[in-house]
Design a protein around this motif. Structure first.
Motif, mmCIF file in Angstrom:
data_model
loop_
_atom_site.group_PDB
_atom_site.id
_atom_site.type_symbol
_atom_site.label_atom_id
_atom_site.label_comp_id
_atom_site.label_asym_id
_atom_site.label_seq_id
_atom_site.Cartn_x
_atom_site.Cartn_y
_atom_site.Cartn_z
ATOM 1 N N ALA A 204 0.855 -1.188 0.000
ATOM 2 C CA ALA A 204 0.000 0.000 0.000
ATOM 3 C C ALA A 204 0.891 1.238 0.000
ATOM 4 N N VAL A 205 1.193 1.757 -1.172
ATOM 5 C CA VAL A 205 2.220 2.789 -1.331
ATOM 6 C C VAL A 205 1.580 4.132 -1.681
ATOM 7 N N ALA A 254 -7.763 1.160 8.524
ATOM 8 C CA ALA A 254 -8.717 0.935 7.429
ATOM 9 C C ALA A 254 -9.324 -0.453 7.502
ATOM 10 N N ALA A 255 -8.533 -1.431 7.943
ATOM 11 C CA ALA A 255 -9.032 -2.803 8.035
ATOM 12 C C ALA A 255 -10.030 -2.982 9.168
ATOM 13 N N VAL A 256 -10.024 -2.092 10.143
ATOM 14 C CA VAL A 256 -11.067 -2.087 11.174
ATOM 15 C C VAL A 256 -12.359 -1.514 10.592
ATOM 16 N N ILE A 257 -12.216 -0.463 9.795
ATOM 17 C CA ILE A 257 -13.381 0.175 9.176
ATOM 18 C C ILE A 257 -13.988 -0.710 8.093
ATOM 19 N N ARG A 258 -13.119 -1.308 7.272
ATOM 20 C CA ARG A 258 -13.537 -2.179 6.164
ATOM 21 C C ARG A 258 -12.787 -3.507 6.265
ATOM 22 N N PRO A 259 -13.287 -4.460 7.008
ATOM 23 C CA PRO A 259 -12.553 -5.709 7.242
ATOM 24 C C PRO A 259 -12.213 -6.479 5.969
ATOM 25 N N ASP A 304 -5.316 -2.370 -2.583
ATOM 26 C CA ASP A 304 -4.742 -1.070 -2.257
ATOM 27 C C ASP A 304 -5.517 0.084 -2.886
ATOM 28 N N GLU A 305 -6.172 -0.138 -4.032
ATOM 29 C CA GLU A 305 -6.967 0.930 -4.633
ATOM 30 C C GLU A 305 -8.178 1.253 -3.760
ATOM 31 N N ALA A 306 -8.851 0.220 -3.269
ATOM 32 C CA ALA A 306 -9.994 0.443 -2.389
ATOM 33 C C ALA A 306 -9.547 1.094 -1.083
ATOM 34 N N LEU A 312 -8.809 8.628 1.087
ATOM 35 C CA LEU A 312 -9.056 9.906 0.427
ATOM 36 C C LEU A 312 -10.436 10.433 0.774
ATOM 37 N N GLU A 313 -11.429 9.562 0.709
ATOM 38 C CA GLU A 313 -12.805 9.982 0.976
ATOM 39 C C GLU A 313 -12.982 10.461 2.415
#
Length: 319
Positions: A204-205, A254-259, A304-306, A312-313
């Motif tokens: 994730a760069v 992010a993985a907590v928000i979107r597992p 990584d795109e998601a 960003l959002e």
């Protein structure tokens, strides 16, 4: 103890900001639908405790209304056994190498971070997720002082370790190396652990194009994040030949928000605490060759795109 998942999920953010911790915490604060931040607990690590505590307060000021009322607690200023180390070469002497940062609007609480962790977890047994993005000293101390806490936590989500390479040494990732004895205590405690190590976070760069998208959000949070990641990119170009810095800590949040962002694999994970070339290494049994039971869910791939789209959002919501 596992309670019915609360919505939003109550979380404690424990870390050592540090530029990517700060971006991770901004992501959490900007996501009130999914997570409710009970408090920030600072630990030694990327810079000394005095600076990580101040940087936690600066992060809340950056978040504006999203950070209002969230308390900050200072924790351990050194590892359990060994001398403290820092990553100032990567994060700058201040830990937040950006211009125009706001001054903290208030100070840290007088209660120690370890006491807060215990109190918060007992207040919502089975519900609280502890997201640790630094050395695990605060968490290990809490578990040692209150041995029933691992059963009372919903889970520990840790950015640390790796299934393969290190970054501070050839074998060890910084957060694991900074207090391997603490990491060992947590991994052997029986608490549910989700681990996000270098093997996945280096996927994730923050490329120049992604940094520019942050910069053009038009808000202070985006500008500061872009400036921090531009500083970070120089280290990654020099050391790894990469186009930008890896978003280690934001991925764990992010993985907590979107597992579903990461593919997870159950593994037995041990931490090397014997001094030597492998000191601080997380030894991950990828193929189950030891026959030992899994004690962690380990991330192996990421969309990584998601992930960056989510970052960003959410940062666009902040001032």
């Amino acid at each position: 103890m596992r309670a019915v998942t609360a919505s939003p999920l109550p979380v404690i953010l424990d870390g050592d900001p540090g530029l990517d911790d700060a971006i991770a915490w901004l992501l959490a604060l900007a996501s009130p639908e999914e997570v409710r931040v009970l408090g920030l607990t600072a630990v030694h690590g990327n810079v000394g405790l005095d600076r990580t505590t101040r940087n936690a307060l600066v992060t809340l000021a950056l978040a504006g209304e999203a950070g209002a009322g969230v308390p900050v607690y200072a924790g351990a200023n050194r590892p359990l056994i060994r001398p403290a180390m820092t990553a100032a070469a990567v994060h700058g002497e201040s830990g937040l190498p950006a211009s125009g940062l706001p001054e903290p609007g208030r100070g840290a609480e007088s209660e120690h971070a370890v006491d807060f962790i215990s109190r918060a977890v007992r207040g919502q047994p089975g519900e609280v997720t502890l997201v640790a993005t630094g050395p695990l000293t605060n968490v290990a101390l809490a578990f040692r002082l209150a041995p029933d806490l691992p059963e009372l936590l919903r889970e520990v989500v840790w950015m640390g370790g790796s299934t393969g390479q290190g970054n501070r040494t050839p074998a060890a990732e910084f957060n694991a190396l900074a207090d391997p004895h603490a990491a060992r205590i947590v991994l052997e405690s029986g608490v549910r652990v989700r681990m996000f190590g270098l093997n996945v976070t280096m996927q994730a760069v923050a490329t120049p194009e992604r940094v520019e998208r942050l910069r053009t959000l038009g808000n202070r949070a985006g500008r500061v994040s872009a400036e921090l990641l531009t500083f970070y990119a120089g280290i990654y170009r020099e050391r790894y030949g990469m186009t930008g810095g890896a978003l280690h800590d934001p991925l764990a949040v992010a993985a907590v928000i979107r597992p579903g962002l990461c593919e997870m694999r159950p593994m037995n994970v041990q931490v090397e605490t014997q001094e030597g070339l492998n000191f601080g290494r997380t030894v991950c049994d990828l193929y189950g060759v030891t026959g030992q039971a899994a004690n962690a869910e380990v991330a192996v791939t990421v969309d990584d795109e998601a992930f960056f789209g989510l970052l960003l959002e959410r940062l666009a919501r902040l001032p």
